[in-house]
Design an enzyme around this catalytic site. Structure first.
Site, PDB file in Angstrom:
ATOM      1  N   GLY A 283       0.811  -1.217   0.000  1.00  0.00           N
ATOM      2  CA  GLY A 283       0.000   0.000   0.000  1.00  0.00           C
ATOM      3  C   GLY A 283       0.841   1.262   0.000  1.00  0.00           C
ATOM      4  O   GLY A 283       1.935   1.315  -0.575  1.00  0.00           O
ATOM      5  N   SER A 284       0.354   2.287   0.703  1.00  0.00           N
ATOM      6  CA  SER A 284       0.972   3.613   0.632  1.00  0.00           C
ATOM      7  C   SER A 284       2.373   3.671   1.212  1.00  0.00           C
ATOM      8  O   SER A 284       3.063   4.678   1.057  1.00  0.00           O
ATOM      9  CB  SER A 284       0.074   4.632   1.341  1.00  0.00           C
ATOM     10  OG  SER A 284      -1.156   4.750   0.668  1.00  0.00           O
ATOM     11  N   THR A 285       2.803   2.625   1.898  1.00  0.00           N
ATOM     12  CA  THR A 285       4.194   2.570   2.345  1.00  0.00           C
ATOM     13  C   THR A 285       5.134   2.754   1.157  1.00  0.00           C
ATOM     14  O   THR A 285       6.183   3.396   1.263  1.00  0.00           O
ATOM     15  CB  THR A 285       4.482   1.220   3.029  1.00  0.00           C
ATOM     16  OG1 THR A 285       3.606   1.069   4.146  1.00  0.00           O
ATOM     17  CG2 THR A 285       5.915   1.115   3.487  1.00  0.00           C
ATOM     18  N   PHE A 286       4.740   2.225   0.003  1.00  0.00           N
ATOM     19  CA  PHE A 286       5.572   2.310  -1.191  1.00  0.00           C
ATOM     20  C   PHE A 286       5.644   3.724  -1.757  1.00  0.00           C
ATOM     21  O   PHE A 286       6.523   4.017  -2.575  1.00  0.00           O
ATOM     22  CB  PHE A 286       5.053   1.332  -2.262  1.00  0.00           C
ATOM     23  CG  PHE A 286       5.919   0.115  -2.420  1.00  0.00           C
ATOM     24  CD1 PHE A 286       6.436  -0.243  -3.640  1.00  0.00           C
ATOM     25  CD2 PHE A 286       6.234  -0.675  -1.317  1.00  0.00           C
ATOM     26  CE1 PHE A 286       7.236  -1.363  -3.789  1.00  0.00           C
ATOM     27  CE2 PHE A 286       7.030  -1.787  -1.447  1.00  0.00           C
ATOM     28  CZ  PHE A 286       7.532  -2.147  -2.674  1.00  0.00           C
ATOM     29  N   LYS A 287       4.744   4.610  -1.336  1.00  0.00           N
ATOM     30  CA  LYS A 287       4.814   5.992  -1.816  1.00  0.00           C
ATOM     31  C   LYS A 287       6.096   6.669  -1.370  1.00  0.00           C
ATOM     32  O   LYS A 287       6.605   7.565  -2.039  1.00  0.00           O
ATOM     33  CB  LYS A 287       3.595   6.772  -1.322  1.00  0.00           C
ATOM     34  CG  LYS A 287       2.301   6.360  -2.008  1.00  0.00           C
ATOM     35  CD  LYS A 287       1.093   7.023  -1.398  1.00  0.00           C
ATOM     36  CE  LYS A 287      -0.175   6.505  -2.082  1.00  0.00           C
ATOM     37  NZ  LYS A 287      -1.405   6.949  -1.407  1.00  0.00           N
TER      38      LYS A 287
END
Length: 564
Positions: free
Chosen positions: A277-281
């Protein structure tokens, strides 16, 4: 003989023949000794002291495993095991009746079959109690005896199960660090007949048992509070790669390894792979900043969703306007991160993730590790979705390795479960992003805790930075709106990072307290805050109060340092 070999009056050819003969004689004596020993072992193979490898101990010894402070995580104790010599049994019926009365969990049919065999030696029960040994000894049954074996004991039970692993009945490692020990020479020593006693150098791990207990306590509480299917977390030193704590619940008791067969008790941090999820942002923004095409002052158009055929990319916290790069991070904009990735191109994106160690299987001392699920054909749509954490599944420990490089000055350091200092880590590290990019990422992580999606992870005095991550799980080939994997990645402290904390909750449920939400900011983030409040003092991090906002504490300080 001396004159023949070294005398001056003997010709060289005679000397050479004498010397060769002497060597042959020496080897012949050696082989005679070895052959005699083999004949002796074969002749006495049914004797009490040479069965199954010889000596008093069958399950050979293993070195103690210690935490970083010397606390025992695994050790050996001597336990009696029951054996029989069927050729010496006088009355099988009587022996079977007396033994089953003393050791109730013996299978009568199997016991009778073993005692009736023609073998010289059979195991009847491995690891009986001292009381049972004494009772059987008093019975005086001919052909029944005891052997002392090493039994592996784990004093902390389930607390370190996924990290330590466990052994089988013969004291052979079959999971975790125990299996790693066998693969790194212990099994070879055993096969050669060495390492039979406990005088072996202990294995020291990086894990801190105090931190491990605190992390596990909070994860169990969070799993119950949010009615999650499972919970996991780890704490790693960003400057050495040492894993200080790692917990995945439900776990199992390594003293009863049968529990490990339950598929719900897997180690979700190394064996499982997930869309993070948004961790990869954080990785996407680091890529954009490191490329030089974007700066903290850059803007990205997030007014309209991105349309790809039947797929529409939208924002959870849609602002419907042009966002600055810090706003893309704090509002966790899917549209903004996707546009940045597209601006750099598919090949650049793919190469960056490979450089960050996200496309290859991560190898550590723990053998149980999973291969990331990477798209076979990496299209523009893949870059769009992977930019915000969908479409690429990695082991959470793998993601932590990449995020650590974003905040530690840009060095990718392989994680380890063994003790390692900064000098040793520096020899293994690879510079994957510029130091100034790392400074900007520390600023964004702290800014997110001040006024973004990470505010519920804030702990006064510890200057936490972090990023939330919420991903929809794939069920029957489709993304589920109700089954979520939430995570929070925290850097501690954000201005001079020492540790990274990851907390994951598998399928947390919404509640009145979370205002009907089940996203990371409402469950994983506050859980991370509770963990940090408990473990920061154990890690030697002293609280600092009245610190200025991120733009002055991090950006201004780093700019001033560069100017000097």
């Amino acid at each position: 003989m001396q004159r023949l070999l070294y005398g001056q009056n003997v010709d060289r050819e005679t000397k050479s023949r004498a010397r060769v003969g002497l060597v042959i004689l020496a080897f012949a004596c050696l082989y005679v000794i070895i052959s005699g020993r083999l004949v002796y072992l074969a002749a006495t193979s049914d004797g009490q002291n040479t069965r199954r490898g010889g000596g008093d101990i069958v399950a050979t010894a293993r070195p103690d495993i210690l935490d970083r402070n010397g606390e025992v995580l695994a050790t050996d104790v001597r336990m009696p095991s029951l054996f029989g010599e069927p050729r010496r049994i006088i009355d099988v019926d009587e022996a079977e009746e007396l033994l089953t009365a003393t050791v109730p969990d013996l299978n009568p049919v199997e016991l009778r079959e073993r005692l009736s065999s023609k073998k010289g030696f059979v195991w009847l029960k491995r690891e009986i109690t001292k009381e049972q040994q004494q009772q059987i000894h008093r019975l005086g049954i001919p052909g029944i005896g005891f052997r002392s074996e090493n039994k592996r004991v784990y004093p902390n039970g389930a607390s370190v199960s996924h990290l330590i692993g466990h052994v089988n009945i013969d004291n052979q490692g079959i999971a975790g660090i125990e299996k790693w020990l066998d693969r790194n020479g212990l099994a070879d020593l055993h096969s050669l007949g060495f390492a039979k006693d406990r005088q072996q150098k202990p294995t020291e791990l990086a894990v801190d048992l105090r931190v491990q207990h605190a992390l596990r306590t909070e994860l169990l509480a969070a799993r119950d509070k949010f009615k999650a299917k499972a919970a996991a977390g780890l704490i790693t030193n960003v400057n050495t790669g040492e894993i200080v704590a790692m917990v995945s619940v439900p776990d199992y008791d390594p003293n009863d390894p049968r529990e490990a067969l339950d598929k719900e008790r897997i180690n979700r941090l190394t064996t499982g792979v997930y869309e993070m999820g948004s961790t990869f942002k954080a990785l996407t923004l680091a890529m954009a900043l490191d490329s030089g095409k974007f700066t903290l002052g850059s803007s990205v158009d997030a007014r309209f969703p991105l349309q790809y055929g039947r797929f529409k990319i939208n924002d959870f916290h849609a602002q419907r306007r042009v966002l600055t790069l810090p706003e893309v991070f704090t509002y966790s904009s899917n549209i903004g991160t996707a546009r940045m990735a597209l601006a750099l191109g598919v090949e650049h994106h793919k190469a960056f993730l490979k450089k960050m160690g996200q496309l290859d299987r991560l190898r550590t001392e723990i053998p149980e590790s999973a291969e990331p699920l990477v798209p076979k054909r990496w299209s523009e749509l893949n870059t769009v979705t992977i930019a915000f954490g969908h479409g690429l599944s990695v082991a959470p420990l793998q993601a932590v390795m990449g995020i650590s490089a974003l905040v530690n000055g840009g060095k990718l350091i392989p994680p380890t479960f063994l003790k390692r200092n900064e000098e040793e880590a520096a020899k293994l590290a690879r510079q994957v992003i510029k130091p100034e990019t790392s400074e900007r990422m520390r600023y964004l992580m702290r800014l997110n805790a001040e006024k973004g999606s990470a505010t519920r992870a804030e702990v006064k005095g510890f200057y936490v930075g972090g990023k939330t991550g919420t991903s929809e799980k794939v069920v029957n080939g489709r993304y589920s709106k109700t089954k979520l994997l939430t995570s929070f990645t925290a850097v501690l402290p954000a201005d001079k990072p020492r540790y990274l904390v990851l907390i994951m909750l598998d399928e947390p449920q919404p509640s009145a307290e979370t205002k009907g939400y089940a996203t990371s900011g409402w469950n994983a983030a506050p859980t991370t805050g509770k963990v940090i409040a408990k473990v920061a003092p154990m890690l030697g991090i002293e609280p600092r109060f009245d610190l200025p906002p991120a733009d002055r504490q991090i950006l201004a300080a780093t700019a001033s340092a560069r100017a000097r």
